[in-house]
Design a protein around this motif. Structure first.
Motif, short mmCIF file in Angstrom:
data_model
loop_
_atom_site.label_atom_id
_atom_site.label_comp_id
_atom_site.label_asym_id
_atom_site.label_seq_id
_atom_site.Cartn_x
_atom_site.Cartn_y
_atom_site.Cartn_z
N VAL A 48 0.83 -1.20 0.00
CA VAL A 48 0.00 0.00 0.00
C VAL A 48 0.86 1.25 0.00
CG1 VAL A 48 -1.62 1.33 1.39
CG2 VAL A 48 -2.01 -1.09 1.02
N VAL A 49 1.91 1.28 0.82
CA VAL A 49 2.78 2.45 0.88
C VAL A 49 3.47 2.65 -0.47
CG1 VAL A 49 4.88 3.36 1.94
CG2 VAL A 49 3.10 2.37 3.36
N GLU A 52 0.54 4.23 -2.95
CA GLU A 52 -0.08 5.53 -2.67
C GLU A 52 0.63 6.70 -3.34
OE1 GLU A 52 -0.36 5.72 1.56
OE2 GLU A 52 -2.26 4.65 1.59
N PRO A 53 1.95 6.80 -3.28
CA PRO A 53 2.59 7.94 -3.96
C PRO A 53 2.35 7.94 -5.46
CG PRO A 53 4.14 6.90 -2.45
CD PRO A 53 2.93 6.02 -2.52
N ARG A 54 2.31 6.77 -6.07
CA ARG A 54 2.07 6.70 -7.50
C ARG A 54 0.65 7.16 -7.84
NH1 ARG A 54 5.03 2.42 -5.94
NH2 ARG A 54 7.08 2.20 -6.90
N LEU A 55 -0.31 6.76 -7.03
CA LEU A 55 -1.68 7.19 -7.25
C LEU A 55 -1.81 8.70 -7.03
CD1 LEU A 55 -4.49 6.13 -7.95
CD2 LEU A 55 -4.90 5.81 -5.51
N PHE A 56 -1.13 9.23 -6.03
CA PHE A 56 -1.15 10.68 -5.78
C PHE A 56 -0.54 11.43 -6.96
CE2 PHE A 56 1.14 14.47 -4.31
CZ PHE A 56 0.05 15.23 -3.89
N ALA A 142 -10.08 2.23 -7.91
CA ALA A 142 -9.35 3.29 -7.21
C ALA A 142 -8.87 4.37 -8.17
CB ALA A 142 -8.16 2.69 -6.45
N VAL A 146 -10.20 8.26 -8.09
CA VAL A 146 -9.25 9.36 -7.93
C VAL A 146 -9.28 10.28 -9.14
CG1 VAL A 146 -6.78 9.88 -7.78
CG2 VAL A 146 -7.76 8.15 -6.30
#
Length: 170
Positions: A48-49, A52-56, A142, A146
């Protein structure tokens, strides 16, 4: 953690059946079950960690593209609003454009990522079994959620453009 040597013994098999053996041992000893849950949640947290940055960054990029598009088409938006278009029509147009870009990216990227994930799972022995299609479905939902959120803010700003003020600047 209770009986770490037992966990080490059953965890070193290097086979996909390791999970079944761990489950059988864990059913007989609750301390081992807790240790297995701790290990699994640690692996999930790392995944998950990492995601998350890639999705952001993807959301930030899409937000930038939609904002740029709104800026470039400011006069068109003002004309549309001046001749009677509703704010919700403008929001639908620009949020739809952003989501459309994400759908195209998902259609192209999802099969490639599923192929890549399957190749990785074939190469590494000690990974837990993963339902690749389920992971793909969750990732798609997801990404599209987003994308909608990232497109909504610039689209709602576009709907609040004052046509008279914008046309004076032309």
């Amino acid at each position: 953690s209770a009986k770490p040597e037992l966990l080490q013994d059953i965890g070193d098999g290097g086979h996909r059946e390791v999970g079944c053996r761990q489950l059988l041992v864990a059913r007989s000893d609750p301390a081992i079950a807790l240790e297995l849950i701790d290990r699994a949640s640690g692996r999930s947290a790392v995944a998950v960690v990492g995601g998350e940055p890639r999705l952001f960054l993807a959301a930030l990029g899409l937000y930038s593209v939609v904002t740029f598009g709104v800026g470039q088409r400011r006069t068109e938006i003002a004309v549309r609003l001046a001749i009677g278009a509703q704010g919700r029509d403008i929001i639908r147009k620009f949020a739809g454009d952003g989501v459309r870009l994400s759908v195209i990216g998902t259609v192209i990227g999802l099969p490639l990522s599923i192929i890549g994930l399957r190749l990785i799972l074939q190469q590494v022995d000690n990974l837990p079994r993963i339902d690749v299609m389920f992971v793909g479905a969750i990732a798609s939902v997801a990404v599209l959620g987003v994308a909608f959120a990232a497109s909504l803010l610039p689209a709602s700003r576009a709907a609040r453009i004052d046509p008279a003020e914008t046309m004076r600047g032309v």
